[in-house]
Write a protein that holds these residues in place. Structure first.
Motif, mmCIF file in Angstrom:
data_model
loop_
_atom_site.group_PDB
_atom_site.id
_atom_site.type_symbol
_atom_site.label_atom_id
_atom_site.label_comp_id
_atom_site.label_asym_id
_atom_site.label_seq_id
_atom_site.Cartn_x
_atom_site.Cartn_y
_atom_site.Cartn_z
ATOM 1 N N UNK A 23 0.820 -1.205 0.000
ATOM 2 C CA UNK A 23 0.000 0.000 0.000
ATOM 3 C C UNK A 23 0.850 1.249 0.000
ATOM 4 N N UNK A 24 0.283 2.316 0.509
ATOM 5 C CA UNK A 24 0.985 3.607 0.512
ATOM 6 C C UNK A 24 1.424 4.007 1.913
ATOM 7 N N UNK A 25 1.483 3.047 2.823
ATOM 8 C CA UNK A 25 1.834 3.359 4.210
ATOM 9 C C UNK A 25 3.274 3.846 4.302
ATOM 10 N N UNK A 26 3.429 5.082 4.703
ATOM 11 C CA UNK A 26 4.779 5.638 4.904
ATOM 12 C C UNK A 26 5.186 5.559 6.369
ATOM 13 N N UNK A 27 4.191 5.651 7.247
ATOM 14 C CA UNK A 27 4.454 5.614 8.684
ATOM 15 C C UNK A 27 3.996 4.273 9.242
ATOM 16 N N UNK A 28 4.751 3.739 10.159
ATOM 17 C CA UNK A 28 4.417 2.465 10.787
ATOM 18 C C UNK A 28 4.863 2.558 12.238
ATOM 19 N N UNK A 29 3.919 2.417 13.170
ATOM 20 C CA UNK A 29 4.257 2.590 14.583
ATOM 21 C C UNK A 29 5.283 1.571 15.044
ATOM 22 N N UNK A 30 5.185 0.336 14.585
ATOM 23 C CA UNK A 30 6.157 -0.675 14.986
ATOM 24 C C UNK A 30 7.557 -0.306 14.503
#
Length: 270
Positions: free
Chosen positions: A77-84
């Motif tokens: 997808x387009x997820x740029x931020x990931x909390x993990x």
């Protein structure tokens, strides 16, 4: 000479970057090879060439265009931020920093500041916060202290009761003012004496701290005890440039504007 990086090791845009304004949102700055080696976005090949994965396990695509700041995104997808990814990056950065420093400055106890040696260290994610357990060895006695790192306001941290049940001390270090700084500035904030307090102190369990179980923290100022009236500050003509407003820490800005040292400010708050 190390080439300039648009993202620091925590995944935040460095303030003053020519390509993008500083943001409060962390991007994915590190990818992991199959052998466990970490690769910073600046050192990764564009696209899927390196076969890197995120801390959450998702395959990563290196976005390295000419307009937006370089970053990793999830392949699906387009997820740029990931909390993990952000929590793991912060924990690993803290581990490296304290190992190199060799010591940890503790929050004050009865007006005294003490340091402990860093004999061993391990990472741990505490809910929505990254942190490390630092082990100190004195003769045959080993003790651990948890260090939680705060980079975003509103993060829910474990309560005093959590560490009280473990019978282990815990402290937090506030890095919110440094998250958009270069790595060496973040290192200074982690190893300096200010911007830290106890969550729970096993040797002084009755000591009142800002991070008590009612979450009396800078992130939740409404829960702090009422402050006494502060006397009118001395008239000091500030001489602060626009650039200094952006990069100076608030303790230095307070000193410039009001003429108060950090110690004086703490005294006025009591």
């Amino acid at each position: 000479m190390e080439r300039p990086r648009h993202l620091n090791s925590l995944g935040y845009v460095i303030a003053g970057s020519a390509t993008e304004r500083a943001s409060s949102q962390a991007m994915i700055a590190w990818g992991e090879k199959p052998n466990g080696v970490l690769v910073h976005i600046d050192d990764a090949a564009a696209g899927l060439a390196d076969g890197l994965k995120c801390a959450c396990g998702a395959p990563l695509v290196a976005r390295k265009g000419k307009i937006r700041v370089h970053h990793f995104a999830h392949k699906a997808g387009t997820v740029k931020a990931c909390e993990q990814a952000q929590l793991k990056a912060l924990g690993q950065f803290a581990r490296k920093t304290f190992l190199q420093a060799g010591e940890l400055i503790l929050p004050p106890i009865g007006g005294r500041r003490l340091t402990v040696t860093v004999d061993d260290i391990r990472n741990e994610i505490f809910g929505q916060c990254a942190g490390v357990w630092i082990t100190t060895v004195r003769g045959e006695k080993r003790s651990e202290i948890a260090v939680l790192l705060v980079v975003r306001r509103g993060r829910q941290r474990p309560s005093k009761a959590h560490f009280e049940a473990l019978k282990k001390s815990a402290m937090w270090i506030d890095l919110t003012a440094y998250r958009n700084r270069a790595d060496h500035e973040i290192v200074h904030a982690m190893t300096a004496a200010h911007d830290r307090d106890w969550i729970f102190n096993a040797r002084h369990p009755d000591r009142r701290v800002r991070s008590a179980s009612n979450e009396a923290t800078p992130e939740n100022p409404q829960s702090l005890p009422p402050r006494r009236a502060i006397a009118s500050p001395p008239k000091v003509k500030p001489s602060i440039t626009e650039d200094e407003w952006q990069r100076l820490h608030y303790t230095e800005l307070r000193r410039r504007v009001f003429g108060w040292s950090d110690k004086e400010w703490r005294g006025r708050r009591r």
